[in-house]
Design a protein around this motif. Sequence first.
Motif, short mmCIF file in Angstrom:
data_model
loop_
_atom_site.label_atom_id
_atom_site.label_comp_id
_atom_site.label_asym_id
_atom_site.label_seq_id
_atom_site.Cartn_x
_atom_site.Cartn_y
_atom_site.Cartn_z
N TRP A 55 0.83 -1.20 0.00
CA TRP A 55 0.00 0.00 0.00
C TRP A 55 0.87 1.25 0.00
O TRP A 55 0.59 2.21 -0.72
CB TRP A 55 -0.92 -0.02 1.22
N PHE A 90 -2.69 -2.46 -6.40
CA PHE A 90 -3.31 -1.44 -5.56
C PHE A 90 -3.39 -0.09 -6.27
O PHE A 90 -4.24 0.73 -5.93
CB PHE A 90 -2.55 -1.27 -4.25
N PHE A 95 -7.82 -1.38 -1.95
CA PHE A 95 -7.07 -2.24 -1.04
C PHE A 95 -7.91 -3.46 -0.69
O PHE A 95 -9.08 -3.36 -0.33
CB PHE A 95 -6.73 -1.47 0.25
#
Length: 185
Positions: A55, A90, A95
């Motif tokens: 992320w 992502f 997510f």
Amino acid sequence: MNMPIPNRWANNLPLWLLLAAALGMIAFALFENYERFTFPFPYDHWEAGLNVVSWRIAHGEPLYSRMADPDGIEPGFYSPLMSELISQIFRFAHFSLFYGRLINLAAGIAFFFLFIRLFMKGRPWIEVVFATGLLMAADLQLTGLWTSPRNDIGMLFFGLVYLIAAGQAFTTQNIIWSVWAAVFF
């Protein structure tokens, strides 16, 4: 003289019991892997860390930062392959824990079929079932490498592909297999 007729089932009872145990292990492992795959939270700290690193990469942070930076990313001592792959997903999708689990499941299934193809070629089906049961039991002991995203499953898969390519290169003396072995090394 009255000789008893041999009973084929009774003579092979140990084999049938081992087969039942192997099939039971396969069924249990499939159920356990399904449970892990659909778990709504990170299954362990490896999965949580991998998703956080991915992320952060997807949002512009560099994979490797200065050692003295307390807010820098530390992806661990494994290859950054999984972190980079999931971060690219992502960038285009939301997510989700699903992506890493799906990548690991695909790598695990591919590893399994390559393993069976490589080592069980020409063997009786019952030996393939036994090997499958042992492989699934080993996966459960390794805490579900095939469904829990980790950096090492990709390396396990590519390591097996390298061994297959290197073996083919040495046995066939074909340059194409040598190139594939070098790519996966």
